[in-house]
Design a protein around this motif. Structure first.
Motif, mmCIF file in Angstrom:
data_model
loop_
_atom_site.group_PDB
_atom_site.id
_atom_site.type_symbol
_atom_site.label_atom_id
_atom_site.label_comp_id
_atom_site.label_asym_id
_atom_site.label_seq_id
_atom_site.Cartn_x
_atom_site.Cartn_y
_atom_site.Cartn_z
ATOM 1 N N LEU A 1 0.818 -1.220 0.000
ATOM 2 C CA LEU A 1 0.000 0.000 0.000
ATOM 3 C C LEU A 1 0.849 1.265 0.000
ATOM 4 O O LEU A 1 0.613 2.188 -0.775
ATOM 5 N N LYS A 2 1.850 1.325 0.860
ATOM 6 C CA LYS A 2 2.598 2.581 1.003
ATOM 7 C C LYS A 2 3.669 2.752 -0.065
ATOM 8 O O LYS A 2 3.869 3.837 -0.587
ATOM 9 N N THR A 3 4.387 1.678 -0.373
ATOM 10 C CA THR A 3 5.521 1.835 -1.296
ATOM 11 C C THR A 3 5.174 1.451 -2.722
ATOM 12 O O THR A 3 5.877 1.823 -3.649
ATOM 13 N N GLY A 4 4.095 0.690 -2.896
ATOM 14 C CA GLY A 4 3.748 0.208 -4.236
ATOM 15 C C GLY A 4 4.559 -0.996 -4.656
ATOM 16 O O GLY A 4 4.347 -1.543 -5.738
ATOM 17 N N VAL B 1 5.990 -4.643 -5.409
ATOM 18 C CA VAL B 1 5.322 -5.907 -5.709
ATOM 19 C C VAL B 1 5.574 -6.877 -4.561
ATOM 20 O O VAL B 1 6.715 -7.034 -4.104
ATOM 21 N N ARG C 1 -5.441 -3.443 5.278
ATOM 22 C CA ARG C 1 -4.656 -2.385 4.631
ATOM 23 C C ARG C 1 -3.179 -2.755 4.474
ATOM 24 O O ARG C 1 -2.303 -1.928 4.536
ATOM 25 N N ARG D 1 -5.956 7.358 2.799
ATOM 26 C CA ARG D 1 -5.822 6.010 2.210
ATOM 27 C C ARG D 1 -4.879 5.172 3.065
ATOM 28 O O ARG D 1 -5.154 4.011 3.379
ATOM 29 N N ILE D 2 -3.760 5.764 3.451
ATOM 30 C CA ILE D 2 -2.785 5.016 4.246
ATOM 31 C C ILE D 2 -3.382 4.612 5.600
ATOM 32 O O ILE D 2 -3.127 3.526 6.113
ATOM 33 N N GLU D 3 -4.214 5.493 6.131
ATOM 34 C CA GLU D 3 -4.840 5.181 7.428
ATOM 35 C C GLU D 3 -6.050 4.259 7.290
ATOM 36 O O GLU D 3 -6.682 3.900 8.285
ATOM 37 N N GLY D 4 -6.419 3.923 6.067
ATOM 38 C CA GLY D 4 -7.541 3.012 5.856
ATOM 39 C C GLY D 4 -8.899 3.679 5.883
ATOM 40 O O GLY D 4 -9.931 3.018 5.904
ATOM 41 N N GLU E 1 -9.388 1.280 -1.657
ATOM 42 C CA GLU E 1 -8.746 1.502 -2.944
ATOM 43 C C GLU E 1 -9.778 1.910 -4.001
ATOM 44 O O GLU E 1 -9.504 2.752 -4.853
ATOM 45 N N LEU F 1 -1.059 2.970 -10.515
ATOM 46 C CA LEU F 1 -0.344 1.818 -9.950
ATOM 47 C C LEU F 1 0.101 0.969 -11.129
ATOM 48 O O LEU F 1 -0.730 0.446 -11.872
ATOM 49 N N GLN F 2 1.396 0.885 -11.334
ATOM 50 C CA GLN F 2 1.913 0.157 -12.494
ATOM 51 C C GLN F 2 2.517 -1.171 -12.059
ATOM 52 O O GLN F 2 2.304 -1.623 -10.944
ATOM 53 N N HIS G 1 5.497 -2.257 -11.152
ATOM 54 C CA HIS G 1 6.445 -2.401 -10.044
ATOM 55 C C HIS G 1 6.185 -1.461 -8.870
ATOM 56 O O HIS G 1 6.753 -1.647 -7.803
ATOM 57 N N ALA G 2 5.412 -0.416 -9.100
ATOM 58 C CA ALA G 2 5.223 0.587 -8.054
ATOM 59 C C ALA G 2 4.156 1.577 -8.515
ATOM 60 O O ALA G 2 3.559 1.389 -9.578
ATOM 61 N N TYR G 3 3.947 2.622 -7.727
ATOM 62 C CA TYR G 3 3.117 3.725 -8.203
ATOM 63 C C TYR G 3 3.915 4.486 -9.256
ATOM 64 O O TYR G 3 5.145 4.597 -9.177
ATOM 65 N N TRP H 1 8.877 4.891 -9.849
ATOM 66 C CA TRP H 1 9.079 4.206 -8.562
ATOM 67 C C TRP H 1 8.634 5.089 -7.399
ATOM 68 O O TRP H 1 9.394 5.334 -6.459
ATOM 69 N N LYS I 1 6.533 6.326 -4.103
ATOM 70 C CA LYS I 1 5.877 5.796 -2.901
ATOM 71 C C LYS I 1 4.658 6.660 -2.593
ATOM 72 O O LYS I 1 4.734 7.887 -2.675
ATOM 73 N N LEU I 2 3.575 6.000 -2.205
ATOM 74 C CA LEU I 2 2.344 6.740 -1.900
ATOM 75 C C LEU I 2 2.600 7.778 -0.810
ATOM 76 O O LEU I 2 2.111 8.900 -0.871
ATOM 77 N N GLU I 3 3.405 7.401 0.151
ATOM 78 C CA GLU I 3 3.641 8.316 1.275
ATOM 79 C C GLU I 3 4.449 9.557 0.858
ATOM 80 O O GLU I 3 4.465 10.546 1.575
#
Ligand code: SF4
Lengths: 98, 544
Positions: free
Chosen positions: A9-12, A14, A47, B26-29, B33, B47-48, B50-52, B95, B97-99
């Motif tokens: 969720l946070k880093t994406g 795999v 989550r 989103r991170i806190e739920g 999604e 969201l691809q 390997h990552a966002y 690459w 990160k959502l955060e």
């Protein structure tokens, strides 16, 4: 075998279901049999994972091999940037996923 | 260059704060999604594989040095020290990160950039001629009109949920360097016999699953009616576009199904209604925007000669520069296609270097081309050799503009979750093959374009040689097409026949090129020879 995969969720990143959590390494993936949907529902609501799904794979001598090339590339990293894959020092890694 | 006013900045800053909060929830739920996905997509966050992935808008491909530097810094700090310039003149980071997403958008906002409307069924980033404001052959700089359209289309409430995504291109020359007729709406700013400027509207073009060349629906819309006419085009589409079927939802299908004549009739009817409502922004606003695009202070006495005594430099300057409207200047194209490299990728250091070079040699301006290269638009010929030396030293001096090695390739299956096959390794192998066999040097203009799926982000339909990756029972396979063009002689390529595997497609490209070399006459380009001799000789050579 049936295995589960998704993105952290946070880093994406795999990840693969290893029986108790989510591992970065496809070789840690375990056969979930018919239990995939329940694990997905539980993990999504906890989550811990984003967009998880179930795929077919086979256990080979060298590890777990997803049936589709897309998931094999997900398991390794971009084939055109071996330095950014999970096996940057392995000259055969890219050839093995193709 | 356009500079944000307080409203632009306030809008972008507010969006950063809003999205930062959405990411946190989103991170806190607090958001699922399903709830979050449309929100992140509105902010360019995919969201691809390997990552966002974050897609950042670069309006009409124009960047200041500070903006290019910020893009490099973001690649350094938040990604893996590189970024990918796209065929929409944007940049993507692979690459993310959502955060970190909120911090990245804040860093972008500091240099008047954002990722708004780089996804979703809205009006996307407006593309343009990468030589705009510099080209010797342009009628006028098209960017003020592109900027006006950008402001009109940003957060336009009526057009935030169109049947499908919507892409504009705006040019102002007979030569088309922006694939104008392969857009939902292509606008060419023209001058009529009375010397007045107007906009020719081409509507209903596009690539993807059903490629179509946009027909001309109005050859001269007065510029003080530009927005009203665009609004009319969009309204008819928004009302009648096929929301029931994703594959038939683009405006090209509507225009095709109605017929260009009937679509035009409906647009004209809507236009008449809208004119009565007086929705056109005041002409003073266009004038205000235009002031940001005034020519930089070109030196009146810039020498026009070029010292071509270094043969490598001579080749590069012949291939990688474009005539400028100001005497003593050229536009220089920095190739992001080194032999065997990844088309469109640039490292953080290369981005910062290009930012420095823009400051030193090009009035602090650079451009992203839809062919995934970078332009320094205003370079004094007297500075060109020094510029080239610095590019060479950084691996940015490849002299291959519009040559076989200047390949457009989408990210394909190495990065893209929609892909069927990898694009980049095919591009790498082709560029290596033609560098090694020396044929690349004798081919002249040859535009080769590769897409990893039918969405055609790599513009394969419009390649002199086009390659499409398909999934053949889980194995990568490649279809070859010939005869496409995205220039003013727009055409769609035709498939040669059955597809090829990874090694076979590289051989097939070479075989096609050999047919051309054997048959070309009087300096014909590959495309000219193909158009003269047709598909058969190529098929014969490929399949026997
Ligand atoms: S053409 Fe397909 S594979 Fe390539 S970037 Fe577009 S969606 Fe992805």
């Amino acid at each position: 075998m049936k295995i589960l995969t998704g993105n952290d969720l946070k880093t994406g990143a795999v990840t693969w279901w290893d029986g108790s959590g989510w591992s970065l390494y496809v070789d840690d993936a375990v056969d979930v049999g018919d239990g995939g949907d329940a694990i997905i529902a539980r993990e999504e609501s906890a989550r811990r994972i984003n967009a998880p799904y179930e795929i077919e794979a086979e256990k080979t001598q060298s590890g777990v091999r997803p049936a589709h090339i897309k998931d094999r590339i997900r398991g390794l990293g971009p084939t055109v940037r071996p330095d950014l894959t999970l096996k940057p020092g392995d000259p055969n890694a890219v050839r093995e996923v193709i | 260059m356009y500079k944000y006013d307080q409203w632009d900045q306030a809008m972008v800053d507010a969006r950063v704060a809003e999205f930062r909060d959405q990411c946190q929830r989103r991170i806190e739920g607090k958001l699922t999604e399903d709830q979050f996905k449309p929100l992140r997509l509105m902010n360019g966050l995919y969201l691809q594989l390997h990552a966002y992935m974050l897609r950042v808008a670069i309006p009409y491909g124009t960047l200041s040095g500070a903006q290019m530097r910020a893009l490099g810094d973001i690649a350094d700090k938040f990604d893996r020290k590189y970024g990918h310039f796209t065929t929409r003149q944007n940049i993507q980071y692979n690459w993310i990160k959502l955060e970190d997403a909120g911090d990245i958008l804040a860093a972008l906002a500091k240099v008047e950039m954002h990722a708004i409307q780089t996804s979703g069924n809205c009006i996307r980033n407006i593309s343009s001629d990468h030589f705009a404001g510099a080209a010797a052959d342009e009628v006028v700089d098209p960017r003020p009109y592109a900027e006006l359209l950008r402001q009109w289309s940003s957060f336009h409430p009526e057009f935030s949920y169109l049947p499908r995504k919507f892409k504009f291109a705006v040019i102002a020359s007979e030569t088309d360097r922006a694939a104008m007729r392969l857009h939902d709406i292509g606008i060419n700013i023209v001058r009529n016999d009375a010397g007045e400027l107007g906009a020719a509207f081409y509507v209903g073009g596009g690539m993807g699953r059903t490629p179509m060349i946009a027909p001309l629906i109005n050859g001269f819309v007065p510029l003080d009616r530009l927005i009203t006419y665009a609004e009319a085009c969009l309204r008819v589409y928004n009302r009648y576009g096929r929301r029931d079927n994703k594959y038939k939802a683009r405006i090209k299908i509507l225009v095709h199904e109605l017929g260009a004549e009937e679509y035009t009739r409906q647009v004209e009817e809507e236009f008449a209604l809208l004119l009565a409502q007086n929705i056109e922004p005041p002409f003073a606003e266009l004038e205000r925007i235009r002031t940001y695009f005034e020519d930089p202070a070109f030196a009146a006495d810039a020498p026009d000669e070029l010292d071509r005594s270094d043969p490598d430099f001579a080749v590069w300057s012949d291939r990688n520069t474009h005539p400028h409207k100001a005497p003593g200047y050229v536009s220089a194209v920095i190739s992001l296609k080194p032999v065997g490299g990844i088309p469109g990728d640039a490292t953080a250091d290369q981005m910062r270097l290009m930012a420095d070079l823009a400051g030193e040699y090009s009035f602090d301006e650079c451009r992203v081309t839809h062919t995934q290269n970078i332009v320094l638009p205003h370079v004094r010929k007297a500075d060109l050799f020094a510029l080239w030396q610095k590019l060479e030293a950084a691996g940015l001096g490849t002299p291959n503009l519009d040559q076989v090695g200047d390949i457009i390739a989408c990210p394909g299956l190495d990065y893209c979750s929609l892909a069927n096959a990898r694009s980049i390794p095919i591009a790498q192998q082709i560029s290596q093959r033609f560098a090694a066999n020396g044929k690349g040097e004798i081919l002249g203009e040859l535009k080769l374009k590769i897409s990893g799926c039918i969405n055609a982000c790599g513009h394969h339909h419009a390649g002199h040689i086009g390659i499409l990756g398909v999934d053949k029972k889980g194995v990568e396979n490649y279809q070859l097409s010939l005869g496409g063009s995205e220039a003013e002689d727009t055409s769609l390529g035709k498939i040669t026949g059955r597809g090829f595997d990874e090694a076979g497609i590289v051989d097939a490209v070479e075989t096609s090129v050999d047919v051309y070399l054997a048959q070309r006459q009087n300096g014909e380009r590959f495309l000219d020879t193909y158009r003269r001799i047709g598909m058969e000789p190529f098929k014969e050579a490929l399949y026997g």
